[in-house]
Scaffold this motif. Structure first.
Motif, PDB file in Angstrom:
ATOM      1  N   GLN A  59     -11.488 -10.427   9.693  1.00  0.00           N
ATOM      2  CA  GLN A  59     -11.258  -8.997   9.542  1.00  0.00           C
ATOM      3  C   GLN A  59     -10.092  -8.522  10.403  1.00  0.00           C
ATOM      4  OE1 GLN A  59     -13.065  -7.579   7.128  1.00  0.00           O
ATOM      5  NE2 GLN A  59     -13.785  -9.663   7.005  1.00  0.00           N
ATOM      6  N   SER A  60      -9.658  -7.329  10.091  1.00  0.00           N
ATOM      7  CA  SER A  60      -8.549  -6.760  10.853  1.00  0.00           C
ATOM      8  C   SER A  60      -8.962  -6.498  12.294  1.00  0.00           C
ATOM      9  CB  SER A  60      -8.117  -5.451  10.205  1.00  0.00           C
ATOM     10  OG  SER A  60      -9.197  -4.560  10.206  1.00  0.00           O
ATOM     11  N   THR A  61      -8.020  -6.668  13.201  1.00  0.00           N
ATOM     12  CA  THR A  61      -8.264  -6.374  14.604  1.00  0.00           C
ATOM     13  C   THR A  61      -7.745  -4.973  14.867  1.00  0.00           C
ATOM     14  OG1 THR A  61      -7.944  -8.680  15.138  1.00  0.00           O
ATOM     15  CG2 THR A  61      -7.820  -7.116  16.968  1.00  0.00           C
ATOM     16  N   GLY A 117     -21.288  -3.495  -2.440  1.00  0.00           N
ATOM     17  CA  GLY A 117     -20.264  -4.503  -2.206  1.00  0.00           C
ATOM     18  C   GLY A 117     -19.442  -4.768  -3.459  1.00  0.00           C
ATOM     19  N   SER A 118     -20.103  -4.768  -4.605  1.00  0.00           N
ATOM     20  CA  SER A 118     -19.405  -4.964  -5.872  1.00  0.00           C
ATOM     21  C   SER A 118     -18.411  -3.829  -6.120  1.00  0.00           C
ATOM     22  CB  SER A 118     -20.430  -5.037  -7.011  1.00  0.00           C
ATOM     23  OG  SER A 118     -19.781  -5.121  -8.258  1.00  0.00           O
ATOM     24  N   PHE A 119     -18.824  -2.604  -5.831  1.00  0.00           N
ATOM     25  CA  PHE A 119     -17.935  -1.442  -5.987  1.00  0.00           C
ATOM     26  C   PHE A 119     -16.729  -1.559  -5.059  1.00  0.00           C
ATOM     27  CE2 PHE A 119     -16.865   2.774  -4.189  1.00  0.00           C
ATOM     28  CZ  PHE A 119     -16.219   3.316  -5.294  1.00  0.00           C
ATOM     29  N   LEU A 120     -16.982  -1.864  -3.781  1.00  0.00           N
ATOM     30  CA  LEU A 120     -15.878  -1.984  -2.827  1.00  0.00           C
ATOM     31  C   LEU A 120     -14.939  -3.128  -3.201  1.00  0.00           C
ATOM     32  CD1 LEU A 120     -17.713  -1.252   0.543  1.00  0.00           C
ATOM     33  CD2 LEU A 120     -15.919   0.135  -0.533  1.00  0.00           C
ATOM     34  N   LEU A 121     -15.491  -4.215  -3.728  1.00  0.00           N
ATOM     35  CA  LEU A 121     -14.660  -5.333  -4.153  1.00  0.00           C
ATOM     36  C   LEU A 121     -13.766  -4.938  -5.329  1.00  0.00           C
ATOM     37  CD1 LEU A 121     -13.798  -8.284  -3.914  1.00  0.00           C
ATOM     38  CD2 LEU A 121     -15.781  -8.885  -5.342  1.00  0.00           C
ATOM     39  N   GLN A 122     -14.334  -4.240  -6.310  1.00  0.00           N
ATOM     40  CA  GLN A 122     -13.523  -3.783  -7.453  1.00  0.00           C
ATOM     41  C   GLN A 122     -12.389  -2.874  -6.973  1.00  0.00           C
ATOM     42  OE1 GLN A 122     -15.607  -2.217 -10.949  1.00  0.00           O
ATOM     43  NE2 GLN A 122     -17.435  -3.290 -10.245  1.00  0.00           N
ATOM     44  N   ALA A 123     -12.711  -1.936  -6.110  1.00  0.00           N
ATOM     45  CA  ALA A 123     -11.695  -1.011  -5.600  1.00  0.00           C
ATOM     46  C   ALA A 123     -10.642  -1.767  -4.792  1.00  0.00           C
ATOM     47  CB  ALA A 123     -12.357   0.075  -4.755  1.00  0.00           C
ATOM     48  N   ALA A 124     -11.073  -2.724  -3.978  1.00  0.00           N
ATOM     49  CA  ALA A 124     -10.127  -3.489  -3.152  1.00  0.00           C
ATOM     50  C   ALA A 124      -9.168  -4.291  -4.023  1.00  0.00           C
ATOM     51  CB  ALA A 124     -10.884  -4.415  -2.198  1.00  0.00           C
ATOM     52  N   ARG A 125      -9.671  -4.868  -5.095  1.00  0.00           N
ATOM     53  CA  ARG A 125      -8.799  -5.645  -5.990  1.00  0.00           C
ATOM     54  C   ARG A 125      -7.733  -4.753  -6.628  1.00  0.00           C
ATOM     55  NH1 ARG A 125     -13.477  -9.591  -8.323  1.00  0.00           N
ATOM     56  NH2 ARG A 125     -13.329 -11.130  -6.654  1.00  0.00           N
ATOM     57  N   ILE A 126      -8.108  -3.534  -6.966  1.00  0.00           N
ATOM     58  CA  ILE A 126      -7.120  -2.590  -7.495  1.00  0.00           C
ATOM     59  C   ILE A 126      -6.108  -2.263  -6.403  1.00  0.00           C
ATOM     60  CG2 ILE A 126      -6.762  -0.249  -8.392  1.00  0.00           C
ATOM     61  CD1 ILE A 126      -9.638  -0.510  -9.620  1.00  0.00           C
ATOM     62  N   GLY A 127      -6.595  -2.042  -5.180  1.00  0.00           N
ATOM     63  CA  GLY A 127      -5.703  -1.750  -4.056  1.00  0.00           C
ATOM     64  C   GLY A 127      -4.741  -2.887  -3.761  1.00  0.00           C
ATOM     65  N   MET A 128      -5.195  -4.128  -3.942  1.00  0.00           N
ATOM     66  CA  MET A 128      -4.317  -5.278  -3.703  1.00  0.00           C
ATOM     67  C   MET A 128      -3.114  -5.250  -4.643  1.00  0.00           C
ATOM     68  SD  MET A 128      -7.252  -8.197  -3.118  1.00  0.00           S
ATOM     69  CE  MET A 128      -6.165  -9.560  -3.481  1.00  0.00           C
ATOM     70  N   GLU A 129      -3.318  -4.745  -5.833  1.00  0.00           N
ATOM     71  CA  GLU A 129      -2.241  -4.680  -6.818  1.00  0.00           C
ATOM     72  C   GLU A 129      -1.376  -3.437  -6.688  1.00  0.00           C
ATOM     73  OE1 GLU A 129      -3.634  -5.129 -10.830  1.00  0.00           O
ATOM     74  OE2 GLU A 129      -5.000  -6.745 -10.275  1.00  0.00           O
ATOM     75  N   LYS A 130      -1.994  -2.294  -6.369  1.00  0.00           N
ATOM     76  CA  LYS A 130      -1.283  -1.031  -6.522  1.00  0.00           C
ATOM     77  C   LYS A 130      -0.884  -0.325  -5.230  1.00  0.00           C
ATOM     78  CE  LYS A 130      -2.444   1.498 -10.040  1.00  0.00           C
ATOM     79  NZ  LYS A 130      -3.187   2.364 -10.950  1.00  0.00           N
ATOM     80  N   ALA A 131      -1.400  -0.774  -4.089  1.00  0.00           N
ATOM     81  CA  ALA A 131      -1.067  -0.080  -2.831  1.00  0.00           C
ATOM     82  C   ALA A 131       0.443  -0.096  -2.617  1.00  0.00           C
ATOM     83  CB  ALA A 131      -1.786  -0.726  -1.657  1.00  0.00           C
ATOM     84  N   GLN A 132       0.948   0.998  -2.087  1.00  0.00           N
ATOM     85  CA  GLN A 132       2.377   1.142  -1.864  1.00  0.00           C
ATOM     86  C   GLN A 132       2.787   0.672  -0.472  1.00  0.00           C
ATOM     87  OE1 GLN A 132       4.521   2.564  -4.505  1.00  0.00           O
ATOM     88  NE2 GLN A 132       2.632   1.748  -5.402  1.00  0.00           N
ATOM     89  N   ARG A 133       2.020   1.061   0.519  1.00  0.00           N
ATOM     90  CA  ARG A 133       2.346   0.693   1.901  1.00  0.00           C
ATOM     91  C   ARG A 133       1.801  -0.706   2.188  1.00  0.00           C
ATOM     92  NH1 ARG A 133      -0.523   5.107   4.988  1.00  0.00           N
ATOM     93  NH2 ARG A 133       0.050   3.849   6.768  1.00  0.00           N
ATOM     94  N   PRO A 134       2.585  -1.543   2.864  1.00  0.00           N
ATOM     95  CA  PRO A 134       2.129  -2.913   3.160  1.00  0.00           C
ATOM     96  C   PRO A 134       0.814  -2.950   3.938  1.00  0.00           C
ATOM     97  CG  PRO A 134       4.448  -2.663   3.720  1.00  0.00           C
ATOM     98  CD  PRO A 134       3.949  -1.307   3.340  1.00  0.00           C
ATOM     99  N   GLU A 135       0.624  -2.022   4.872  1.00  0.00           N
ATOM    100  CA  GLU A 135      -0.611  -2.043   5.662  1.00  0.00           C
ATOM    101  C   GLU A 135      -1.830  -1.646   4.827  1.00  0.00           C
ATOM    102  OE1 GLU A 135       1.633   1.791   6.784  1.00  0.00           O
ATOM    103  OE2 GLU A 135       2.146  -0.275   6.344  1.00  0.00           O
ATOM    104  N   VAL A 136      -1.659  -0.816   3.813  1.00  0.00           N
ATOM    105  CA  VAL A 136      -2.760  -0.459   2.918  1.00  0.00           C
ATOM    106  C   VAL A 136      -3.073  -1.647   2.009  1.00  0.00           C
ATOM    107  CG1 VAL A 136      -3.537   1.115   1.096  1.00  0.00           C
ATOM    108  CG2 VAL A 136      -2.236   2.005   3.056  1.00  0.00           C
ATOM    109  N   LYS A 137      -2.052  -2.317   1.522  1.00  0.00           N
ATOM    110  CA  LYS A 137      -2.240  -3.524   0.707  1.00  0.00           C
ATOM    111  C   LYS A 137      -2.952  -4.605   1.526  1.00  0.00           C
ATOM    112  CE  LYS A 137       0.886  -4.461  -2.260  1.00  0.00           C
ATOM    113  NZ  LYS A 137       0.643  -4.633  -3.688  1.00  0.00           N
ATOM    114  N   PHE A 153      -8.012  -7.605   3.133  1.00  0.00           N
ATOM    115  CA  PHE A 153      -9.097  -7.832   4.099  1.00  0.00           C
ATOM    116  C   PHE A 153     -10.431  -7.445   3.471  1.00  0.00           C
ATOM    117  CE2 PHE A 153      -6.071  -6.830   7.853  1.00  0.00           C
ATOM    118  CZ  PHE A 153      -5.724  -8.162   7.981  1.00  0.00           C
ATOM    119  N   GLU A 154     -10.447  -6.308   2.797  1.00  0.00           N
ATOM    120  CA  GLU A 154     -11.688  -5.812   2.209  1.00  0.00           C
ATOM    121  C   GLU A 154     -12.214  -6.766   1.138  1.00  0.00           C
ATOM    122  OE1 GLU A 154     -14.982  -3.611   1.768  1.00  0.00           O
ATOM    123  OE2 GLU A 154     -13.476  -3.381   3.320  1.00  0.00           O
ATOM    124  N   ALA A 155     -11.332  -7.253   0.289  1.00  0.00           N
ATOM    125  CA  ALA A 155     -11.772  -8.185  -0.752  1.00  0.00           C
ATOM    126  C   ALA A 155     -12.360  -9.455  -0.119  1.00  0.00           C
ATOM    127  CB  ALA A 155     -10.608  -8.534  -1.677  1.00  0.00           C
TER     128      ALA A 155
END
Length: 182
Positions: free
Chosen positions: A20-22, A55-75, A80-82
């Motif tokens: 996880q993130s520190t 957990g399934s909901f957060l995983l689905q949202a995280a996978r979308i974030g991995m593709e669409k996040a604009q800022r590198p730290e959000v991506k 991390f979440e996935a």
């Protein structure tokens, strides 16, 4: 003497936390949400199902974030979440606590949140994603706190303890990332 299964879970949980993130030290006690009394009084199997569904909901949202996040730290947070959700699911499986039934269809508000993430693009995506992550983590904190405090076997309590600490860290990180998107 430790039961080998419990020791394996403790090691797996430590590995999950290490991935996880520190966060900046000294900021651990923000939003110490506690579960509503009705949540801790639910059947332990029902609370486990809630943990799997969340957990399934957060995983689905995280996978979308991995593709669409604009800022590198959000991506990076989405990545991390996935990994965290995959790790918690694996730890629960090792502990012998897979969902009692297939994960039910997401409730309407969560389906809408996923649809909103799927249709939001560009500069508007990161704030929307972080809002969804914040709400999902608040709910997860309540569920895993209920698992930790409820009538669960020791391996589940170990996973819940590790998860609640990580969820609190994620809530702090989400707040930090949100402040950077306003």
């Amino acid at each position: 003497m430790f039961d080998r299964r419990t020791l394996t879970l403790a090691i797996a949980g430590g590995t999950i936390l290490a991935a996880q993130s520190t966060l900046v030290s000294g900021v651990m006690a923000q939003n110490p949400a506690s579960p509503p009394g009705t949540l801790t009084n639910l059947d332990p199997a029902r609370v486990m199902d809630m943990a799997h569904a969340g957990g399934s909901f957060l995983l689905q949202a995280a996978r979308i974030g991995m593709e669409k996040a604009q800022r590198p730290e959000v991506k990076r947070f989405a990545q991390f979440e996935a990994r965290e959700q995959d790790g918690i699911a694996e730890a629960m499986r090792i502990a012998g606590h897979e969902p009692g039934k297939p994960t039910p269809e997401l409730p309407p508000e969560k389906r809408q949140a996923i649809q909103r993430l799927q249709t939001t693009n560009g500069a508007a995506f990161d704030p929307a994603f972080l809002e969804v992550m914040n709400a999902g983590h608040q709910e997860a904190l309540n569920v895993f706190t209920a698992l930790q405090e409820g009538n669960q076997p020791p391996p589940v309590k170990i996973i819940a303890l590790l998860a609640t600490n990580t969820i609190r860290e994620h809530l702090i990180l989400i707040d930090t990332l949100q402040n950077g998107t306003r």
